[in-house]
Motif scaffolding. Sequence first.
Motif, PDB file in Angstrom:
ATOM      1  N   UNK A  24     -12.134  -5.577  11.550  1.00 42.37           N
ATOM      2  CA  UNK A  24     -10.883  -5.729  12.300  1.00 42.37           C
ATOM      3  C   UNK A  24     -10.655  -7.171  12.713  1.00 42.37           C
ATOM      4  N   UNK A  25     -11.723  -7.830  13.176  1.00 44.30           N
ATOM      5  CA  UNK A  25     -11.596  -9.221  13.610  1.00 44.30           C
ATOM      6  C   UNK A  25     -11.283 -10.150  12.438  1.00 44.30           C
ATOM      7  N   UNK A  26     -11.841  -9.869  11.294  1.00 42.15           N
ATOM      8  CA  UNK A  26     -11.509 -10.678  10.109  1.00 42.15           C
ATOM      9  C   UNK A  26     -10.047 -10.483   9.712  1.00 42.15           C
ATOM     10  N   UNK A  27      -9.563  -9.259   9.847  1.00 39.80           N
ATOM     11  CA  UNK A  27      -8.151  -8.989   9.551  1.00 39.80           C
ATOM     12  C   UNK A  27      -7.257  -9.763  10.515  1.00 39.80           C
ATOM     13  N   UNK A  28      -7.625  -9.768  11.790  1.00 39.88           N
ATOM     14  CA  UNK A  28      -6.860 -10.524  12.792  1.00 39.88           C
ATOM     15  C   UNK A  28      -6.922 -12.018  12.482  1.00 39.88           C
ATOM     16  N   UNK A  29      -8.090 -12.484  12.097  1.00 40.81           N
ATOM     17  CA  UNK A  29      -8.243 -13.891  11.731  1.00 40.81           C
ATOM     18  C   UNK A  29      -7.301 -14.247  10.576  1.00 40.81           C
ATOM     19  N   UNK A  54       2.074  -8.945  16.975  1.00 39.11           N
ATOM     20  CA  UNK A  54       1.182  -8.039  16.245  1.00 39.11           C
ATOM     21  C   UNK A  54      -0.276  -8.438  16.432  1.00 39.11           C
ATOM     22  N   UNK A  55      -0.542  -9.736  16.423  1.00 41.89           N
ATOM     23  CA  UNK A  55      -1.906 -10.237  16.638  1.00 41.89           C
ATOM     24  C   UNK A  55      -2.373  -9.877  18.050  1.00 41.89           C
ATOM     25  N   UNK A  56      -1.505 -10.108  19.036  1.00 41.86           N
ATOM     26  CA  UNK A  56      -1.859  -9.768  20.423  1.00 41.86           C
ATOM     27  C   UNK A  56      -2.163  -8.286  20.562  1.00 41.86           C
ATOM     28  N   UNK A  57      -1.369  -7.448  19.923  1.00 45.78           N
ATOM     29  CA  UNK A  57      -1.580  -5.999  19.989  1.00 45.78           C
ATOM     30  C   UNK A  57      -2.917  -5.632  19.345  1.00 45.78           C
ATOM     31  N   UNK A  58      -3.234  -6.254  18.216  1.00 49.37           N
ATOM     32  CA  UNK A  58      -4.499  -5.974  17.537  1.00 49.37           C
ATOM     33  C   UNK A  58      -5.688  -6.406  18.398  1.00 49.37           C
ATOM     34  N   UNK A  59      -5.606  -7.574  19.004  1.00 48.40           N
ATOM     35  CA  UNK A  59      -6.683  -8.040  19.886  1.00 48.40           C
ATOM     36  C   UNK A  59      -6.822  -7.149  21.108  1.00 48.40           C
ATOM     37  N   UNK A  60      -5.698  -6.706  21.642  1.00 48.28           N
ATOM     38  CA  UNK A  60      -5.720  -5.797  22.792  1.00 48.28           C
ATOM     39  C   UNK A  60      -6.423  -4.494  22.420  1.00 48.28           C
ATOM     40  N   UNK A  65     -11.215  -0.975  22.936  1.00 42.17           N
ATOM     41  CA  UNK A  65     -12.328  -0.253  22.320  1.00 42.17           C
ATOM     42  C   UNK A  65     -13.662  -0.793  22.821  1.00 42.17           C
ATOM     43  N   UNK A  66     -13.761  -2.110  22.983  1.00 47.14           N
ATOM     44  CA  UNK A  66     -14.992  -2.697  23.523  1.00 47.14           C
ATOM     45  C   UNK A  66     -15.247  -2.232  24.958  1.00 47.14           C
ATOM     46  N   UNK A  67     -14.190  -2.135  25.751  1.00 43.24           N
ATOM     47  CA  UNK A  67     -14.350  -1.631  27.121  1.00 43.24           C
ATOM     48  C   UNK A  67     -14.851  -0.189  27.084  1.00 43.24           C
TER      49      UNK A  67
END
Length: 108
Positions: A24-29, A54-60, A65-67
């Motif tokens: 997911x992080x690579x996709x955001x990158x 869209x990037x902000x939503x993906x990071x959110x 999920x991490x929380x």
Amino acid sequence: MCEEDSSPTAPHGYTPEKDAYLKRLRRIEGQVRGVARMVEQDTYCIDVLTQVAAINKALHSVSLQLVEDHVRHCVVGAATEAQTSGNPELLDAKLSEAMTAISRLVKS
């Protein structure tokens, strides 16, 4: 376990899903690099803003999920340890840590 200063090999709540997080992080990158290209190419500002949103939503989404993983793994683990040891401060500290992280996310 689950502490900031734990060893690099200590399991964290996200560890079982580490590959999915990295994907997911690579996709955001890649999305961020795409936005940089858009700016380089003088793309219409609203289109750039749409991609930034869209990037902000993906990071959110990754953050939430991490929380959840932290609460399910680290906070629950601290609750179990607090109950076993009779030391409620273990749970209090982990809850404070989680609430601080959540507060940072809400403010961002």
